[in-house]
Scaffold this active site. Structure first.
Site, mmCIF file in Angstrom:
data_model
loop_
_atom_site.group_PDB
_atom_site.id
_atom_site.type_symbol
_atom_site.label_atom_id
_atom_site.label_comp_id
_atom_site.label_asym_id
_atom_site.label_seq_id
_atom_site.Cartn_x
_atom_site.Cartn_y
_atom_site.Cartn_z
ATOM 1 N N ALA A 127 0.791 -1.136 0.573
ATOM 2 C CA ALA A 127 0.027 0.027 -0.246
ATOM 3 C C ALA A 127 0.780 1.218 -0.405
ATOM 4 O O ALA A 127 1.976 1.009 0.704
ATOM 5 C CB ALA A 127 -0.667 -0.037 0.876
ATOM 6 N N SER A 130 -0.181 9.370 0.797
ATOM 7 C CA SER A 130 0.400 10.457 0.314
ATOM 8 C C SER A 130 1.704 10.494 1.837
ATOM 9 O O SER A 130 2.106 11.527 1.476
ATOM 10 C CB SER A 130 -0.341 11.914 0.533
ATOM 11 O OG SER A 130 -1.698 11.268 2.202
ATOM 12 N N ASP A 279 -11.915 6.480 11.712
ATOM 13 C CA ASP A 279 -11.965 6.416 9.724
ATOM 14 C C ASP A 279 -12.106 4.595 9.359
ATOM 15 O O ASP A 279 -11.317 4.269 8.546
ATOM 16 C CB ASP A 279 -10.606 6.665 9.242
ATOM 17 C CG ASP A 279 -10.145 6.675 8.243
ATOM 18 O OD1 ASP A 279 -10.709 6.607 7.256
ATOM 19 O OD2 ASP A 279 -8.943 7.053 7.953
#
Length: 436
Positions: A127, A130, A279
């Protein structure tokens, strides 16, 4: 590495890029908005266009703006829902940074050659985002781990970007209609959340706390941190294999059971632990081969103290009783304006708006109402009436809305209120009728 150690051209170049992209997307928004207006496309279409432009702008601006946008998507009490909803789609999948940088960071932080730390280390990440990328590795004792490595220079770039954002926030704070939203204070709050996600020691603490809260739970797991192989920019944790929750059909798991388990997990986080994964998008929730729920990416959390936990359950109890007056009073008690300097007229306007809002649902069964939609509408009312509450209160609302949405995709008959009512009724609210 400090900002001063960056090449001198980097920050001026970054400032130019930010300016050019703002100008480009600003012009794009204006021309697009005019086109929609001339075609009489309606206000919702123009609002959706603004959301689309903001998402594209933040994506092109990179790490800091993506992270701020993701956090903004959890705060519809501060920004219009059509913008926060668009930002919720903002993902930060970017190309990987060189493996040489990965090796350099690990060896600098852990003080040993990579080959003496890990028996195997995959050079291609599983993965890449940013802020960091994740590599699969194997320890000398045979354990398979996931190693999260922070991107080089990302702290310095985020620091610079937040300085630029503060300048803009101070400028737009001069506009009366925007100043009421406290843009400078709001940005400071977002900035703290961004830096919390850049320090992997904080995420490691979150991991340990979640594991302790769910210790002995038969159906919910979290990654285990390898503390001796973790630092501010390196996080080594157990590798959890599994299938993303919305792909449950590809497994032998019962989707209805998975939906109820996800909801029960969130209720425990909110009302028992006061520590909530903030999240909870589908990419961070896995079903393991042994049919357990695995929650990943624990950098962003919401924490509710005892008064807020009780206030939250009382709010839902009031909603279950269709008590708009009680809901308004609970929200007011939890707000920053509930002290001695509170404005009675402002509260009455809020109270009238919530009573009218609740009245729209009279006659409907609780099971027929999508609670997530109710919460988002309630946050919009709070934003219009400039009610500011603890950020975690809003984060929890979003977590409920997202979890219910995932659950409904797995089981369209899922009834959040039925599953959660025991938690809500644990702290009954004094209704308006009772006060009378």
């Amino acid at each position: 590495m400090s900002a001063k150690s960056l090449p001198r051209w980097r920050l001026p170049a970054r400032a130019i890029v930010i300016g050019v992209l703002f100008a480009k997307h600003g012009a794009r928004f204006i021309f697009g908005w005019l086109g929609l207006w001339l075609r009489r496309s309606g206000k919702p279409a123009r609002q959706a266009w603004l959301g689309r432009v903001v998402v594209d702008l933040f994506r092109q601006l990179g790490a800091t703006f993506i992270k701020v946008g993701q956090i903004m998507s959890t705060r519809p009490d501060l920004i219009p829902e059509y913008v926060s909803t668009a930002l919720a789609e903002l993902q930060d999948h970017v190309g990987p940074f060189p493996f040489e940088e990965v090796v350099r960071a690990i060896e600098a932080d852990l003080g040993r050659p990579l080959g003496s730390i890990y028996a195997e280390f995959a050079p291609v990440p599983i993965a890449s985002a940013s802020v960091a990328q994740v590599h699969k590795a194997r320890l000398p004792d045979g354990r398979i781990v996931a190693v999260k490595v922070r991107r080089p220079d990302v702290v310095e770039i985020c620091t610079f970007d937040l300085v630029v954002m503060r300048v803009w926030a101070r400028l737009i704070a001069r506009i009366p209609s925007i100043s009421t939203l406290s843009p400078v204070e709001t940005l400071e709050e977002f900035g703290r959340a961004v830096f919390a996600q850049l320090d992997f020691r904080i995420e490691a603490q979150n991991n340990r706390r979640f594991r302790e809260n769910f210790k002995g739970h038969p159906d919910v797991v979290f990654p285990e941190v390898v503390s001796t192989l973790s630092s501010e920019r390196i996080l080594t944790m157990s590798y959890i294999d599994g299938t993303k929750i919305l792909s449950t059909a590809a497994t032998r798991s019962d989707p209805k059971r998975v939906a109820r388990l996800g909801l029960a997990t969130l209720m425990k986080m909110i009302f028992e632990d006061g520590f909530v994964h903030a999240d909870l998008h589908p990419g961070n929730i896995f079903i393991t081969p042994d049919d357990k729920l695995a929650l990943l990416d624990l950098g962003l959390v919401g924490e509710l103290d005892e008064p807020h936990r009780k206030g939250f359950s009382r709010l839902f109890a009031a909603w279950a009783q269709r008590d708009g007056d009680g809901m308004a009073r609970i929200i007011h008690q939890l707000s920053a304006e509930s002290g001695h300097d509170a404005d009675p007229e402002r509260f009455e306007r809020l109270r009238a708006a919530i009573i009218e809002f609740v009245g729209r649902y009279w006659g409907q069964r609780l099971g027929d109402v999508q609670v997530g939609r109710v919460l988002l509408d309630l946050l919009a009312i709070m934003r219009r009436h400039r009610v500011r509450v603890n950020a975690s209160f809003t984060i929890v609302n979003i977590a409920i809305a997202v979890t219910e949405g995932i659950g409904k995709q797995l089981d369209p008959e899922l009834d959040l209120m039925q599953e959660a009512l025991p938690y809500f009724l644990a702290h009954p609210v004094e209704t308006g009728a009772a006060k009378a």
